[in-house]
Write a protein that holds these residues in place. Sequence first.
Motif, PDB file in Angstrom:
ATOM      1  N   THR A  88       0.824  -1.211   0.000  1.00  0.00           N
ATOM      2  CA  THR A  88       0.000   0.000   0.000  1.00  0.00           C
ATOM      3  C   THR A  88       0.862   1.266   0.000  1.00  0.00           C
ATOM      4  O   THR A  88       1.827   1.357   0.761  1.00  0.00           O
ATOM      5  N   MET A  89       0.524   2.226  -0.848  1.00  0.00           N
ATOM      6  CA  MET A  89       1.245   3.488  -0.854  1.00  0.00           C
ATOM      7  C   MET A  89       0.960   4.242   0.447  1.00  0.00           C
ATOM      8  O   MET A  89      -0.215   4.458   0.794  1.00  0.00           O
ATOM      9  N   PRO A  90       1.986   4.639   1.188  1.00  0.00           N
ATOM     10  CA  PRO A  90       1.779   5.326   2.473  1.00  0.00           C
ATOM     11  C   PRO A  90       0.909   6.571   2.327  1.00  0.00           C
ATOM     12  O   PRO A  90       1.154   7.417   1.458  1.00  0.00           O
ATOM     13  N   CYS A 163     -13.230  16.590 -13.541  1.00  0.00           N
ATOM     14  CA  CYS A 163     -12.431  15.542 -12.886  1.00  0.00           C
ATOM     15  C   CYS A 163     -10.947  15.897 -12.861  1.00  0.00           C
ATOM     16  O   CYS A 163     -10.436  16.571 -13.756  1.00  0.00           O
ATOM     17  N   ILE A 164     -10.271  15.404 -11.838  1.00  0.00           N
ATOM     18  CA  ILE A 164      -8.815  15.413 -11.803  1.00  0.00           C
ATOM     19  C   ILE A 164      -8.353  13.968 -11.653  1.00  0.00           C
ATOM     20  O   ILE A 164      -8.897  13.214 -10.841  1.00  0.00           O
ATOM     21  N   ALA A 165      -7.395  13.564 -12.477  1.00  0.00           N
ATOM     22  CA  ALA A 165      -6.877  12.201 -12.451  1.00  0.00           C
ATOM     23  C   ALA A 165      -5.499  12.195 -11.808  1.00  0.00           C
ATOM     24  O   ALA A 165      -4.663  13.052 -12.094  1.00  0.00           O
ATOM     25  N   ILE A 166      -5.276  11.228 -10.934  1.00  0.00           N
ATOM     26  CA  ILE A 166      -3.978  11.071 -10.277  1.00  0.00           C
ATOM     27  C   ILE A 166      -3.284   9.860 -10.879  1.00  0.00           C
ATOM     28  O   ILE A 166      -3.765   8.728 -10.768  1.00  0.00           O
ATOM     29  N   GLU A 167      -2.153  10.101 -11.553  1.00  0.00           N
ATOM     30  CA  GLU A 167      -1.433   9.091 -12.320  1.00  0.00           C
ATOM     31  C   GLU A 167       0.046   9.108 -11.973  1.00  0.00           C
ATOM     32  O   GLU A 167       0.545  10.087 -11.412  1.00  0.00           O
ATOM     33  N   ASN A 190      10.172  10.711  -5.939  1.00  0.00           N
ATOM     34  CA  ASN A 190      11.231  10.653  -6.951  1.00  0.00           C
ATOM     35  C   ASN A 190      11.342  12.024  -7.621  1.00  0.00           C
ATOM     36  O   ASN A 190      10.516  12.392  -8.452  1.00  0.00           O
ATOM     37  N   GLU A 191      12.365  12.780  -7.252  1.00  0.00           N
ATOM     38  CA  GLU A 191      12.515  14.135  -7.758  1.00  0.00           C
ATOM     39  C   GLU A 191      12.913  14.183  -9.230  1.00  0.00           C
ATOM     40  O   GLU A 191      12.880  15.242  -9.858  1.00  0.00           O
ATOM     41  N   LYS A 201       1.818  18.233  -9.238  1.00  0.00           N
ATOM     42  CA  LYS A 201       2.746  17.174  -8.858  1.00  0.00           C
ATOM     43  C   LYS A 201       2.520  16.811  -7.395  1.00  0.00           C
ATOM     44  O   LYS A 201       2.410  17.682  -6.542  1.00  0.00           O
ATOM     45  N   ILE A 202       2.462  15.513  -7.120  1.00  0.00           N
ATOM     46  CA  ILE A 202       2.340  15.004  -5.757  1.00  0.00           C
ATOM     47  C   ILE A 202       3.596  14.199  -5.451  1.00  0.00           C
ATOM     48  O   ILE A 202       3.831  13.153  -6.045  1.00  0.00           O
ATOM     49  N   MET A 203       4.403  14.673  -4.545  1.00  0.00           N
ATOM     50  CA  MET A 203       5.622  13.947  -4.186  1.00  0.00           C
ATOM     51  C   MET A 203       5.291  12.709  -3.362  1.00  0.00           C
ATOM     52  O   MET A 203       5.828  11.635  -3.575  1.00  0.00           O
ATOM     53  N   ASN A 204       4.396  12.872  -2.364  1.00  0.00           N
ATOM     54  CA  ASN A 204       3.928  11.734  -1.578  1.00  0.00           C
ATOM     55  C   ASN A 204       2.559  12.059  -1.017  1.00  0.00           C
ATOM     56  O   ASN A 204       2.139  13.221  -0.996  1.00  0.00           O
TER      57      ASN A 204
END
Length: 215
Positions: A88-90, A163-167, A190-191, A201-204
Amino acid sequence: MVLEAVIFDMDGVLVDSEGFWAQAELDVFSSYGVQVTEDLASLTRYMTTREVTEFWYNRFPWGELDIPSVEQQVITRVIELIRSDNCTMPGIEDLIRRFKNKAYKIGLATNAPLQVAEAVLEKLEVRHLFDAVHSAESEVQGKPHPAVYLTAARKLGVSPEQCIAIEDSYSGLKAAKDAGMKTAVFTNDNEDIHFDIADFKIMNFKETRLPEFSL
């Protein structure tokens, strides 16, 4: 236009499962005499499971067992790995709940089979939070074609522009963009990942704040 829905990709966004696909394909296809090489496997990275199975069959035809049966073996193996591994992604469960608490509709649009998507949502214990779950296995073409996102938006009852898609991949971002959606790329800290096609951009997921998306 006001955004009303968030649509998540699955592999590499909800769960760190891309390695599971590589392992499952190696386990299953090798058992039928397929010579799975890294160079050839790289060509299948963004294919649907059916496309991957056809890809290997066309190069190393196996015996009487049909393509759907072998494809199902890959799917079953991936589900086994997902259920047994801490993949699972934290922070993803909390982020989904925060979006839901803000009254946004929640969707999933994936190239993976629906069986795998349901197994992932069950593992995360968030299935009840999703208003629509859609797999490209029901479309003629998977990502980067926009069909899976267009259908997901229709199931959510909103226009793609809402909508906004997170990819996490260019292929997925292109699919969402071509559908007319806003996009956010998840880099998992991942920078070196830079996709100009993405609006955000979502870093985490642990440090993501909803206002950053202007929702």
